[in-house]
Design a protein around this motif. Sequence first.
Motif, PDB file in Angstrom:
ATOM      1  N   ARG A 156      -9.576 103.957 -50.122  1.00 37.39           N
ATOM      2  CA  ARG A 156      -9.131 102.567 -49.912  1.00 37.39           C
ATOM      3  C   ARG A 156      -9.776 102.058 -48.633  1.00 37.39           C
ATOM      4  O   ARG A 156      -9.721 102.715 -47.600  1.00 37.39           O
ATOM      5  CB  ARG A 156      -7.604 102.531 -49.751  1.00 37.39           C
ATOM      6  CG  ARG A 156      -6.881 102.979 -50.999  1.00 37.39           C
ATOM      7  CD  ARG A 156      -5.451 103.272 -50.703  1.00 37.39           C
ATOM      8  NE  ARG A 156      -4.711 102.030 -50.530  1.00 37.39           N
ATOM      9  CZ  ARG A 156      -3.475 101.848 -50.995  1.00 37.39           C
ATOM     10  NH1 ARG A 156      -2.836 102.824 -51.604  1.00 37.39           N
ATOM     11  NH2 ARG A 156      -2.848 100.713 -50.835  1.00 37.39           N
ATOM     12  N   ILE A 157     -10.382 100.892 -48.733  1.00 42.26           N
ATOM     13  CA  ILE A 157     -11.078 100.321 -47.569  1.00 42.26           C
ATOM     14  C   ILE A 157     -10.128  99.364 -46.855  1.00 42.26           C
ATOM     15  O   ILE A 157      -9.706  98.361 -47.432  1.00 42.26           O
ATOM     16  CB  ILE A 157     -12.343  99.538 -48.014  1.00 42.26           C
ATOM     17  CG1 ILE A 157     -13.238 100.390 -48.921  1.00 42.26           C
ATOM     18  CG2 ILE A 157     -13.109  99.013 -46.794  1.00 42.26           C
ATOM     19  CD1 ILE A 157     -13.793 101.640 -48.313  1.00 42.26           C
ATOM     20  N   GLU A 158      -9.824  99.664 -45.601  1.00 45.44           N
ATOM     21  CA  GLU A 158      -8.940  98.756 -44.849  1.00 45.44           C
ATOM     22  C   GLU A 158      -9.725  97.733 -44.011  1.00 45.44           C
ATOM     23  O   GLU A 158      -9.261  96.620 -43.806  1.00 45.44           O
ATOM     24  CB  GLU A 158      -8.028  99.546 -43.904  1.00 45.44           C
ATOM     25  CG  GLU A 158      -6.775 100.074 -44.559  1.00 45.44           C
ATOM     26  CD  GLU A 158      -6.909 101.542 -44.957  1.00 45.44           C
ATOM     27  OE1 GLU A 158      -7.936 102.138 -44.606  1.00 45.44           O
ATOM     28  OE2 GLU A 158      -6.005 102.063 -45.616  1.00 45.44           O
ATOM     29  N   ASN A 159     -10.881  98.147 -43.502  1.00 43.77           N
ATOM     30  CA  ASN A 159     -11.624  97.286 -42.577  1.00 43.77           C
ATOM     31  C   ASN A 159     -13.121  97.337 -42.860  1.00 43.77           C
ATOM     32  O   ASN A 159     -13.655  98.407 -43.157  1.00 43.77           O
ATOM     33  CB  ASN A 159     -11.416  97.767 -41.132  1.00 43.77           C
ATOM     34  CG  ASN A 159      -9.958  97.924 -40.781  1.00 43.77           C
ATOM     35  OD1 ASN A 159      -9.265  96.954 -40.521  1.00 43.77           O
ATOM     36  ND2 ASN A 159      -9.464  99.157 -40.783  1.00 43.77           N
ATOM     37  N   VAL A 160     -13.757  96.182 -42.725  1.00 39.07           N
ATOM     38  CA  VAL A 160     -15.211  96.119 -42.896  1.00 39.07           C
ATOM     39  C   VAL A 160     -15.797  95.447 -41.649  1.00 39.07           C
ATOM     40  O   VAL A 160     -15.359  94.352 -41.282  1.00 39.07           O
ATOM     41  CB  VAL A 160     -15.591  95.284 -44.145  1.00 39.07           C
ATOM     42  CG1 VAL A 160     -17.100  95.260 -44.339  1.00 39.07           C
ATOM     43  CG2 VAL A 160     -14.900  95.826 -45.399  1.00 39.07           C
ATOM     44  N   ILE A 161     -16.759  96.112 -41.012  1.00 41.28           N
ATOM     45  CA  ILE A 161     -17.402  95.497 -39.844  1.00 41.28           C
ATOM     46  C   ILE A 161     -18.855  95.178 -40.176  1.00 41.28           C
ATOM     47  O   ILE A 161     -19.643  96.078 -40.500  1.00 41.28           O
ATOM     48  CB  ILE A 161     -17.348  96.427 -38.611  1.00 41.28           C
ATOM     49  CG1 ILE A 161     -15.898  96.751 -38.257  1.00 41.28           C
ATOM     50  CG2 ILE A 161     -18.044  95.783 -37.418  1.00 41.28           C
ATOM     51  CD1 ILE A 161     -15.741  97.592 -36.991  1.00 41.28           C
ATOM     52  N   LEU A 162     -19.200  93.900 -40.117  1.00 42.61           N
ATOM     53  CA  LEU A 162     -20.573  93.453 -40.354  1.00 42.61           C
ATOM     54  C   LEU A 162     -21.232  93.330 -38.986  1.00 42.61           C
ATOM     55  O   LEU A 162     -21.058  92.319 -38.288  1.00 42.61           O
ATOM     56  CB  LEU A 162     -20.576  92.106 -41.085  1.00 42.61           C
ATOM     57  CG  LEU A 162     -20.123  92.038 -42.550  1.00 42.61           C
ATOM     58  CD1 LEU A 162     -20.880  93.039 -43.415  1.00 42.61           C
ATOM     59  CD2 LEU A 162     -18.650  92.200 -42.743  1.00 42.61           C
ATOM     60  N   ASN A 163     -21.950  94.377 -38.596  1.00 43.35           N
ATOM     61  CA  ASN A 163     -22.473  94.457 -37.234  1.00 43.35           C
ATOM     62  C   ASN A 163     -23.987  94.308 -37.154  1.00 43.35           C
ATOM     63  O   ASN A 163     -24.522  93.937 -36.116  1.00 43.35           O
ATOM     64  CB  ASN A 163     -22.059  95.823 -36.641  1.00 43.35           C
ATOM     65  CG  ASN A 163     -22.739  96.117 -35.333  1.00 43.35           C
ATOM     66  OD1 ASN A 163     -22.370  95.572 -34.304  1.00 43.35           O
ATOM     67  ND2 ASN A 163     -23.757  96.978 -35.361  1.00 43.35           N
ATOM     68  N   ALA A 164     -24.700  94.572 -38.257  1.00 41.92           N
ATOM     69  CA  ALA A 164     -26.166  94.550 -38.225  1.00 41.92           C
ATOM     70  C   ALA A 164     -26.667  93.227 -37.657  1.00 41.92           C
ATOM     71  O   ALA A 164     -26.163  92.162 -38.006  1.00 41.92           O
ATOM     72  CB  ALA A 164     -26.720  94.756 -39.631  1.00 41.92           C
ATOM     73  N   ALA A 170     -12.298  93.976 -55.272  1.00 43.53           N
ATOM     74  CA  ALA A 170     -11.437  93.162 -56.145  1.00 43.53           C
ATOM     75  C   ALA A 170     -11.502  93.655 -57.593  1.00 43.53           C
ATOM     76  O   ALA A 170     -10.510  93.624 -58.309  1.00 43.53           O
ATOM     77  CB  ALA A 170     -11.847  91.698 -56.070  1.00 43.53           C
ATOM     78  N   SER A 171     -12.678  94.145 -57.980  1.00 45.68           N
ATOM     79  CA  SER A 171     -12.821  94.592 -59.375  1.00 45.68           C
ATOM     80  C   SER A 171     -11.978  95.841 -59.639  1.00 45.68           C
ATOM     81  O   SER A 171     -11.720  96.195 -60.774  1.00 45.68           O
ATOM     82  CB  SER A 171     -14.291  94.843 -59.722  1.00 45.68           C
ATOM     83  OG  SER A 171     -14.745  96.000 -59.064  1.00 45.68           O
ATOM     84  N   PRO A 217      -7.032  94.681 -51.354  1.00 50.34           N
ATOM     85  CA  PRO A 217      -8.230  94.183 -50.673  1.00 50.34           C
ATOM     86  C   PRO A 217      -8.241  94.675 -49.234  1.00 50.34           C
ATOM     87  O   PRO A 217      -7.207  95.073 -48.714  1.00 50.34           O
ATOM     88  CB  PRO A 217      -8.042  92.660 -50.706  1.00 50.34           C
ATOM     89  CG  PRO A 217      -6.595  92.449 -50.936  1.00 50.34           C
ATOM     90  CD  PRO A 217      -6.087  93.625 -51.677  1.00 50.34           C
ATOM     91  N   PRO A 218      -9.423  94.678 -48.596  1.00 50.90           N
ATOM     92  CA  PRO A 218      -9.441  95.100 -47.196  1.00 50.90           C
ATOM     93  C   PRO A 218      -8.560  94.179 -46.358  1.00 50.90           C
ATOM     94  O   PRO A 218      -8.459  92.984 -46.639  1.00 50.90           O
ATOM     95  CB  PRO A 218     -10.906  94.983 -46.788  1.00 50.90           C
ATOM     96  CG  PRO A 218     -11.602  94.289 -47.875  1.00 50.90           C
ATOM     97  CD  PRO A 218     -10.734  94.288 -49.081  1.00 50.90           C
ATOM     98  N   CYS A 275      -5.873  89.053 -46.337  1.00 48.44           N
ATOM     99  CA  CYS A 275      -7.107  89.546 -45.724  1.00 48.44           C
ATOM    100  C   CYS A 275      -7.466  88.639 -44.549  1.00 48.44           C
ATOM    101  O   CYS A 275      -7.423  87.419 -44.650  1.00 48.44           O
ATOM    102  CB  CYS A 275      -8.209  89.519 -46.783  1.00 48.44           C
ATOM    103  SG  CYS A 275      -9.814  89.985 -46.186  1.00 48.44           S
ATOM    104  N   CYS A 276      -7.792  89.246 -43.419  1.00 44.89           N
ATOM    105  CA  CYS A 276      -8.062  88.480 -42.197  1.00 44.89           C
ATOM    106  C   CYS A 276      -9.567  88.533 -41.908  1.00 44.89           C
ATOM    107  O   CYS A 276     -10.153  89.612 -41.884  1.00 44.89           O
ATOM    108  CB  CYS A 276      -7.249  89.142 -41.086  1.00 44.89           C
ATOM    109  SG  CYS A 276      -7.599  88.552 -39.452  1.00 44.89           S
ATOM    110  N   VAL A 277     -10.193  87.371 -41.750  1.00 43.15           N
ATOM    111  CA  VAL A 277     -11.633  87.318 -41.436  1.00 43.15           C
ATOM    112  C   VAL A 277     -11.795  86.985 -39.948  1.00 43.15           C
ATOM    113  O   VAL A 277     -11.248  85.985 -39.479  1.00 43.15           O
ATOM    114  CB  VAL A 277     -12.356  86.255 -42.300  1.00 43.15           C
ATOM    115  CG1 VAL A 277     -13.843  86.194 -41.953  1.00 43.15           C
ATOM    116  CG2 VAL A 277     -12.179  86.563 -43.786  1.00 43.15           C
TER     117      VAL A 277
END
Length: 281
Positions: free
Chosen positions: A103-111, A151-152, A161-162, A234-236
């Motif tokens: 289960r994915i809790e957090n996603v970091i877009l760092n690139a 989501a799928s 969802p994360p 979900c928090c962005v």
Amino acid sequence: MAQSTTPSDSLPLPSATTHAPQTWIIIGASRGIGLEFSRQLLARGDQVIAVVRDPMKAAQLWQVLGEAKTPGAGVIEQCDVTKEGDILAFATRLKTLLAKGVRIENVILNAGVLKYPNRATEISYADFAHHLYTNTIGPIICAQEILKTIASFSSPSVTPPPKKIIFISSDSGSATLFRDHEDGFGAYAASKAALNQMLRHMAAEIRRKEEAERAKGKEGVVGGADTKQDNDACCVLALHPGEVATDMADVELDWEVEGIIQPDESVREMLKVIEVQGATG
Ligand code: NDP
């Protein structure tokens, strides 16, 4: 260097212990801030899917994986965010992990990329496009594909969802903060400004979908509990990491940059902000 691992075989599934480790996807984890996120999260017992352009050139990251508090808690995946095919292939591999119960809790877009200087009056078409592909389009499409993939699989009992989608942006992209003396950052600033605006739309679109789902859930419940709670939201987030001593910041400037911090301090402070933000849904 840590022993090479097969991603889908190594990431432990969530366990029913008192400490509930969270799982993070970190896009752009080979060096600098992304590497430091991986280091701190793995050191505290969390699980990390560390995504890099070239796993064979991510020696520091392999070492960080080897030092994780929980052996096997980190895996490396490949994705160049400027290549749509890589993003889609990563999303497919992510499906395999989700199917195994991760289960994915957090996603970091760092690139991110900064080719200095990148002046509006001088920059080439290709260099401007490179900033936009890496700093704006890549992170947004990556986040979009990760959300779609999760989501799928989603159902109340399977994969929520994360909780948090975190974009590492920059104060250079702020619509209100324009530092006239900071010459040479036009394309970089524009790419982060576009990222900021796009992620605001992403946040609003996610919120609208969640509200619609909650409304649908309430309609279907007669005298019972609504299964889709507010705290599933979900928090962005967009974060400025500070002026951080990484390869990106290693450029000769005509002015003094004040308050430079090390990656460990930047990440420690960002993790505090991430934990507080969205904590109440
Ligand atoms: P670094 O240059 O040290 O690291 C950049 C990271 O992004 C590397 O892991 C790099 O991978 C990865 N990356 C670059 N292009 C791609 C790509 N096409 N696909 C996948 N990964 C890619 O920079 P920082 O650690 O300093 O920066 C991290 C983030 O923080 C960036 O978004 C940056 O804009 C932001 N930021 C940094 C500040 C600072 O002072 N350092 C200030 C404000 C914002 P590879 O090793 O393969 O090149």
